[in-house]
Design an enzyme around this catalytic site. Sequence first.
Site, short mmCIF file in Angstrom:
data_model
loop_
_atom_site.label_atom_id
_atom_site.label_comp_id
_atom_site.label_asym_id
_atom_site.label_seq_id
_atom_site.Cartn_x
_atom_site.Cartn_y
_atom_site.Cartn_z
N LYS A 288 1.02 -1.18 -0.06
CA LYS A 288 0.42 -0.31 0.15
C LYS A 288 1.22 1.34 0.04
CE LYS A 288 -4.52 -1.44 1.40
NZ LYS A 288 -5.12 -1.08 2.39
N LYS B 181 -10.99 -4.63 -3.56
CA LYS B 181 -11.73 -3.22 -4.04
C LYS B 181 -10.94 -1.79 -4.63
CE LYS B 181 -13.78 -3.98 0.23
NZ LYS B 181 -13.90 -3.57 1.94
N LYS C 18 -4.36 -10.63 -5.88
CA LYS C 18 -6.35 -10.85 -4.80
C LYS C 18 -7.16 -9.96 -5.68
CE LYS C 18 -5.75 -8.28 -1.30
NZ LYS C 18 -5.86 -7.69 -0.41
P1 TYM Z 1 -10.88 -6.23 4.52
O1 TYM Z 1 -12.06 -5.19 4.27
O2 TYM Z 1 -9.78 -5.85 3.32
O3 TYM Z 1 -11.44 -7.27 3.62
C1 TYM Z 1 -12.63 -8.37 4.32
C2 TYM Z 1 -11.76 -10.26 4.55
O4 TYM Z 1 -12.40 -10.92 2.93
C3 TYM Z 1 -11.58 -10.99 3.45
N1 TYM Z 1 -10.73 -11.12 1.67
C4 TYM Z 1 -10.65 -11.19 0.55
N2 TYM Z 1 -10.60 -13.49 0.46
C5 TYM Z 1 -10.31 -13.82 -0.60
N3 TYM Z 1 -9.74 -13.43 -1.43
C6 TYM Z 1 -9.39 -11.80 -1.26
N4 TYM Z 1 -9.65 -11.45 -2.48
C7 TYM Z 1 -9.75 -10.66 -0.90
N5 TYM Z 1 -9.85 -9.45 -0.22
C8 TYM Z 1 -10.87 -9.29 0.90
C9 TYM Z 1 -10.04 -10.59 4.34
O5 TYM Z 1 -8.98 -11.43 4.43
C10 TYM Z 1 -11.26 -10.61 5.43
O6 TYM Z 1 -11.40 -11.38 5.96
N6 TYM Z 1 -7.63 -5.22 8.06
C11 TYM Z 1 -8.92 -5.78 7.72
C12 TYM Z 1 -10.36 -5.44 7.93
C13 TYM Z 1 -10.04 -5.75 9.70
C14 TYM Z 1 -10.25 -7.25 10.73
C15 TYM Z 1 -9.74 -7.33 12.03
C16 TYM Z 1 -10.71 -8.41 10.55
C17 TYM Z 1 -9.71 -4.73 10.72
N7 TYM Z 1 -9.76 -5.13 12.13
C18 TYM Z 1 -9.72 -7.70 12.41
C19 TYM Z 1 -10.17 -10.06 11.11
C20 TYM Z 1 -10.45 -9.27 12.62
C21 TYM Z 1 -8.91 -6.28 6.24
O7 TYM Z 1 -9.29 -4.68 5.61
O8 TYM Z 1 -10.23 -7.05 5.56
#
Ligand code: TYM
Length: 329
Positions: free
Chosen positions: A115, A199, A196
Site C-alpha cells: 500500500k 476494492k 488478489k
Molecule cells: P478487508 O475489509 O480488506 O476484507 C474483509 C475480509 O475479506 C477477505 N478478503 C479476501 N478473501 C479472499 N480473496 C480476496 N481477494 C479477499 N480480499 C479480502 C479479508 O481477508 C478479510 O477477511 N484489516 C481487515 C479488517 C479488520 C479485521 C480486524 C479483520 C480490521 N480489524 C480484526 C479481522 C479481525 C481488512 O482490511 O479486511
Amino acid sequence: MGIKKIIVTGAQPTGGFHLGNYLGAVKNWCLLQEDFECFFFIPNLHAITCLSYSPKELRRNTIQMLAQFMACGLDPQKSHMFIQSSIRGHTELAWILSCLTPVGQLFRMTQFKAKSEQKDFVGGGLLYYPILMAADILLYNAHLVPVGEDQKQHVELARDLAIKFNQTYAETFDVPEPYILKAGARVYSLQEPTKKMSKSDPNRKGTIFIFEPIDDIRKKIRSAVTDSGTGITFSKNKPGIANLMDILAALTGLTVEAIEAEYGTYSYSAFKNCVAEAVIEHVKPLQERYLKLLKNKEYLDSVLEESKKVVQTHASRTMSKVYRKVGLF
Ligand code: TYM
C-alpha cells in the site's frame, strides 16, 4: 453446555463487498454464528488511513456495510454487530500494544509495503494499522479470527502481541488463531488473475461487487482474462481458469476435482457462462434482502444500539484489566 469460544472479525466499509470478501470471509462467518460467540464489526477507524476519503461517504458506507452484513446472512439475534469507532477501547488498547511492537516488524508487513508503494502520502496510521487490528482482536479475547489469506500476517502479529503482553505484564490474553478456509481463501482479479481481487483495483472489470447490477456481474465474468488453451483443468499455468474454478467451488461446495469431471470438456466461454450464472443465482437473493434492509434505517440503528451495550461491557472489562496490569489509572 460449555462456554462458547469467541470469534472476532470485520470488513472495511470501503466500496462494498466484493466476491473475495464474500467467499473468503462473510459466507463462512454465517456458518460460525451457530457454534461461537461472534463479534462482527465494521472497522471504520481502519478506513481513514488515507487522506483521500470523503467523511460523508464513510458514514454512508458504514451503515450500508451493516446492511450488507445482514443481507449476506449475519443475524443480530445470534451475533454482535457493531461499528468499531463507537466502542471505547479499540484505540486505547492499540496505543498500549504499540509500545510493545518493534517498528521493524511493521515496516516488513506485506500489506504495508504494497500500500505504501501505491501512495504519495504514507501516514503513521497506515504503518500502525496492524496494531489497531491486533487490538480489535485482543479486546474481546478472541480464540479464532476468520479471515482470507491476505490478513493472516496481521493475525500473526496479534498472536505475537498477546504473547508479549502476557510475558511482560501478566497472563491476560488468549492467543488467537487465524481461521482460514481453503475454498475462497484467495479470490483473484478477473483481469489479472495473479493479483488478489481488491476494492481498490483501478481496473473495475477485475472486481465483482456482490451488490452491483446483475448485468455488470455477467459481463465481467464473461470477459474474464484466460489463457489461449482449452479444457477446464486446475493448473498454476492457467490462473484465470483456476480462479473461476475456485470461485465455483466456493459457491457450490464442489471440489475442484468434481468441477474438472463435470466441466472438463466445456469451452472456456461456456464455462464462464456457467460460473456467471452460479454467481448470479447466489447473489440475487442477497441483493433483494439488502434493498429491503436499506429502506429500514430505524431497524439498522436499533441493531447497533442493542449490540453496543453488550459489546461495550466486554471491551470495558478487558480495558480495566489491561490498565491495572500496565500500571495506569
Ligand atoms: P478487508 O475489509 O480488506 O476484507 C474483509 C475480509 O475479506 C477477505 N478478503 C479476501 N478473501 C479472499 N480473496 C480476496 N481477494 C479477499 N480480499 C479480502 C479479508 O481477508 C478479510 O477477511 N484489516 C481487515 C479488517 C479488520 C479485521 C480486524 C479483520 C480490521 N480489524 C480484526 C479481522 C479481525 C481488512 O482490511 O479486511
